[in-house]
Design an enzyme around this catalytic site. Structure first.
Site, PDB file in Angstrom:
ATOM      1  N   TRP B 341       0.824  -1.215   0.000  1.00 52.84           N
ATOM      2  CA  TRP B 341       0.000   0.000   0.000  1.00 52.84           C
ATOM      3  C   TRP B 341       0.857   1.264   0.000  1.00 52.84           C
ATOM      4  O   TRP B 341       0.350   2.351   0.131  1.00 52.84           O
ATOM      5  CB  TRP B 341      -0.921   0.018   1.234  1.00 52.84           C
ATOM      6  CG  TRP B 341      -1.856  -1.137   1.303  1.00 52.84           C
ATOM      7  CD1 TRP B 341      -3.130  -1.193   0.805  1.00 52.84           C
ATOM      8  CD2 TRP B 341      -1.618  -2.410   1.915  1.00 52.84           C
ATOM      9  NE1 TRP B 341      -3.686  -2.416   1.063  1.00 52.84           N
ATOM     10  CE2 TRP B 341      -2.789  -3.183   1.746  1.00 52.84           C
ATOM     11  CE3 TRP B 341      -0.530  -2.990   2.584  1.00 52.84           C
ATOM     12  CZ2 TRP B 341      -2.898  -4.497   2.220  1.00 52.84           C
ATOM     13  CZ3 TRP B 341      -0.643  -4.286   3.054  1.00 52.84           C
ATOM     14  CH2 TRP B 341      -1.820  -5.026   2.874  1.00 52.84           C
ATOM     15  N   ASP B 342       2.169   1.126  -0.069  1.00 50.44           N
ATOM     16  CA  ASP B 342       3.088   2.263   0.073  1.00 50.44           C
ATOM     17  C   ASP B 342       2.851   2.991   1.399  1.00 50.44           C
ATOM     18  O   ASP B 342       2.701   4.208   1.441  1.00 50.44           O
ATOM     19  CB  ASP B 342       2.978   3.237  -1.096  1.00 50.44           C
ATOM     20  CG  ASP B 342       4.128   4.248  -1.080  1.00 50.44           C
ATOM     21  OD1 ASP B 342       5.191   3.913  -0.551  1.00 50.44           O
ATOM     22  OD2 ASP B 342       3.927   5.381  -1.579  1.00 50.44           O
ATOM     23  N   LEU B 343       2.805   2.226   2.466  1.00 42.86           N
ATOM     24  CA  LEU B 343       2.620   2.804   3.795  1.00 42.86           C
ATOM     25  C   LEU B 343       3.989   3.002   4.460  1.00 42.86           C
ATOM     26  O   LEU B 343       4.232   2.533   5.586  1.00 42.86           O
ATOM     27  CB  LEU B 343       1.709   1.910   4.643  1.00 42.86           C
ATOM     28  CG  LEU B 343       0.268   1.802   4.131  1.00 42.86           C
ATOM     29  CD1 LEU B 343      -0.512   0.758   4.916  1.00 42.86           C
ATOM     30  CD2 LEU B 343      -0.439   3.161   4.221  1.00 42.86           C
TER      31      LEU B 343
END
Lengths: 129, 659
Positions: B341-343
């Site tokens: 999630w590109d967290l």
């Protein structure tokens, strides 16, 4: 034709114009001041609304209001055009006032309140005929 | 009394008396214990050589508390703040010409009796702290091209000084600035002249260490963290573009020469032909007593598809502790498993000593894009407040192997809720039902809904939760203040054939990212209706305070105002926020961060806005608070950020109370 008696203008139908041009001139002056304020806001980087489309919108709307108010003050348009301008001025004042509220331009909002007073005087002047 | 004492003209006496005066004021205002705590805290956390009236590092102090012990500005008088000085650097671009747009997130430093700033054009400004007069500038001549980021970015400069600096001796005090083309420059803090003994003639090319999967330079947008004679340096890359990228590294450099003392690699060598990044692009924090560096580690490339990423990579999307003298990893706590999630862990953790149940626990609090606030024992990485593994939705994308569980934190309450707020009727009506129709077509399974070929509704999205500034802590009351964003985004993976067709077919490419080298491209968008309104219910951003002793949320209020086409939306809507707060000893929170180009002072006790002022663009850097000649200043960098609005500026503005 009409004749001017200093404080009162009477048209060929005998209508009283004393309050009407005053109201229209108030609208015109408020619109002119609003136009100046909006142009300054557009170019002042500290205004918070510099360069914004909303600021352009109120520049245009105050310019239109200015022209319409001057026509109402100075010219003798026919009934249809007169009513078109009167209603148009009200829409312009309310719309510009709402835009000023959203732009948080208090000066412009106050000026539109003044213009609204002018519009009321103008309409009241018509009805006093 | 305080002002009289602090106006002594001899610098030596002033440096001695200023902390004493602050201490005295604190004694009067908050009692001896509070004063001693604040002074001790500030002295312990400051950069070497700094005094407590300074703001000597990116986060104000090495522990990233963003706390100032100064007391002149109070909740009662903050309404009287006036502009003390302004500087325009000239370094800005709206992107209309050949120069990319500028994003300016530089926290000003105040140290060595000077305000120092880096600009998005990679120049250093040294400014007189009371007048705003520019003392000197330094031009790194960094390339003004979007080599990795779409915008020219700078988060400021770093300061180092020798243990016993000799007055007039060149480069015993230094300022460092990095560039997008991976050059680290060191200049003398008094003159701005390059330090010849650092790198080659004052410039160190970090890209010479970019030897694996190198496709772009290791951009140095965040200034190094300075501890003793170490420069601790991460870098930024180009996300969402490639499947295999440069693997994440931390460099410990000699502050004098630039020589590499050690490197830390976040990815094991056996996986670097399959993935990359997991780098540290945000700021870091340091426990000075234990000599531990805390690093926020980002997600691995290509960010939204993990089919090629081996399982068991424990350091990615983590907060990790390194021993500064050796570079050895002490512990690592993963915050998102198999992050697709590109967290990125995107802010320095704030270090503090937690008073809980009669014990004092060396702790840290880590903010996150996912909105969780992780409170860990900073010596072990073990959670102090529970982190619970919960089942999460499986991926339906062929080849993907999403983690079956993810760690959740319920206490403190997350800064954003678990479920997205739902369709906002006004946005739906204004778009003739676009929002509700689109929402129904998306996969929505709550937190950690994986990207899908159909399109997933992801909340919080990659621009959500808390951004790179993190939060601020009042160490005396253990009150933590943090701004956040409630952002809904749509993640749709596209097969390579579909993606290539979409690009070659001339479709709008703004939301398309290739993830080249893997089976899927990505279509990522913020969930807006066709006229640009958020499709989800407000508030879009809040500012909240927490009592870390209990984990209780003290208050949570919509923050800032949306401004679209110049029109301000209701305050109850709040805005997406980028930036961070700082706290002063009198309980005043200063923060920019909002879309509406205003800076604000907030009451720490209530969350009420005490003061606000208009600036030229969103102030997306955290402010700096300092005292000079007995006057307290709050300085904001005003540069804007294209995530919030296209408006940019080159303004530095300092506020103080009238004489």
């Amino acid at each position: 034709m009409s004749s001017t008696t200093g404080i009162e203008t009477v048209d060929r139908r005998g209508a009283t114009w004393g309050v009407r041009p005053l109201g229209a001139w108030i609208m015109a002056l408020a619109a002119l001041a609003g136009l100046i304020v909006s142009i300054l806001n557009y170019f002042n980087r500290d205004s918070g609304i510099a360069g914004e489309p909303g600021t352009i919108l109120v520049i245009v709307s105050t310019a239109i209001l200015l022209v319409a108010a001057v026509i109402l003050a100075r010219a003798r348009p026919g009934a249809f055009l007169r009513w078109f301008l009167v209603i148009g001025c009200l829409v312009d004042i309310l719309g510009t006032g709402f835009a000023a509220y959203l732009l948080e331009s208090q000066a412009l909002l106050l000026l539109m309140l003044a213009a609204l007073v002018g519009w009321i005087l103008h309409v009241a002047g018509r009805r006093s005929r | 009394m305080q002002r009289t004492e602090l106006r002594l003209s001899r610098p030596g006496a002033r440096r001695l008396l200023t902390p004493l005066a602050v201490l005295a004021a604190l004694c009067l205002a908050g009692g001896p214990a509070a004063a001693q705590d604040a002074a001790k805290n500030a002295a312990n956390n400051a950069a070497p050589g700094a005094t407590q009236n300074e703001w000597s590092t990116f986060n104000g102090d090495l522990k990233a508390q963003k706390f100032s012990p100064l007391t002149q500005i109070t909740p009662a008088n903050v309404k009287d703040l006036k502009v003390a000085w302004k500087v325009h650097t000239g370094d800005m671009s709206d992107g209309s010409g050949v120069t990319p747009p500028s994003v300016w997130s530089a926290t000003p430093l105040f140290v060595n009796n000077t305000v120092y700033l880096g600009t998005p054009f990679y120049r250093i400004f040294a400014i007189e702290p009371d007048t705003g007069k520019v003392k000197w500038t330094y031009d790194s001549k960094g390339e003004l091209k979007a080599l990795t980021q779409p915008d020219l970015k700078n988060r400021g400069v770093a300061y180092w000084q020798a243990d016993n600096p000799v007055a007039g001796k060149a480069c015993d005090k230094r300022i460092y600035i990095g560039t997008m083309d991976a050059k680290l420059h060191a200049v003398d803090a008094d003159t701005g002249k390059p330090c010849a003994d650092f790198g080659k003639a004052g410039v160190l090319d970090i890209n010479v260490y970019n030897t694996q999967n190198a496709k772009w330079p290791l951009s140095l947008l965040q200034p190094p963290t300075v501890f003793k004679d170490y420069l601790l340096l991460g870098w930024a890359g180009k996300d969402w573009d490639q499947t295999v990228d440069s693997p994440g590294t931390i460099f410990a450099l000699d502050a004098r020469t630039g020589a590499v003392r050690w490197e830390f690699h976040s990815l094991p060598p056996e996986v670097i032909d399959k993935t990359g990044t997991a780098n540290v692009w945000a700021s870091m924090s340091v426990d000075p007593e234990r000599q531990i560096l805390y690093i926020p580690v980002s997600s691995p490339s290509p960010n939204f598809y993990g089919g090629d990423i081996p399982a068991g990579l424990e350091v990615i999307t983590s907060v990790t502790a390194l021993d500064i003298p050796t570079g050895k990893m002490l512990w690592s706590r993963q915050l998102v498993h198999h992050d697709i999630w590109d967290l990125d862990t995107n802010a320095a953790p704030t270090l503090f000593d937690l008073e809980k149940d009669g014990k004092t626990i060396p702790a840290l609090i880590q903010t996150s894009k996912q909105g969780f606030l992780y409170i860990l024992d900073r010596t072990t990485g073990e959670p102090i407040y529970p982190m619970v593994e919960k089942p999460v939705p499986a991926s339906t994308v062929p080849g993907e192997h999403a983690s079956p569980t993810q760690p959740f934190v319920d206490l403190p309450k997350p800064v954003v809720p678990d479920k997205w707020p739902g369709v906002y009727d006004l946005a739906d009506w204004a778009s003739l039902g676009y929002c509700s129709r689109t929402a129904k077509s998306l996969v929505d399974q709550g937190r950690f809904t994986p990207p899908s070929l159909q399109g997933s509704l992801v909340y919080p999205g990659t621009i959500g939760g808390t951004e790179w500034g993190g939060g601020a802590l009042d160490p005396r009351s253990q009150t933590f203040v943090v701004n956040s964003s409630s952002a809904v985004q749509t993640y749709q993976l596209m097969t390579r054939a579909d993606f290539d067709k979409a690009v070659s077919g001339g479709s709008e490419t703004g939301g398309l990212f290739p993830q080249t080298g893997g089976p899927y491209g990505m279509n990522l968008n913020t969930f807006l209706n066709p006229i640009g309104m958020p499709c989800w219910k407000p508030p879009y951003g809040t500012l909240a305070a927490y009592d870390l002793k209990t984990g209780a949320q003290l208050w949570n209020k919509p923050f800032g105002q949306i401004q679209k086409w110049g029109f301000y939306m209701p305050e109850s809507w709040g805005t997406i926020t980028i930036g961070a707060p700082v706290i002063t000893a009198t309980g005043v929170v200063f923060i920019g961060a909002s879309m509406d180009s205003r800076v604000r002072a907030i009451d720490l006790k209530t969350g009420e806005v005490l003061w606000k002022a208009l600036v030229e663009a969103p102030a997306v850097a955290m402010p700096a608070v300092y005292d000079y000649k007995g006057k307290q200043y709050v300085v904001f960098t005003v540069g804007g950020n294209s995530i919030l609005t296209p408006r940019v500026s080159d303004e530095i503005v300092a506020f103080s109370l009238p004489d």
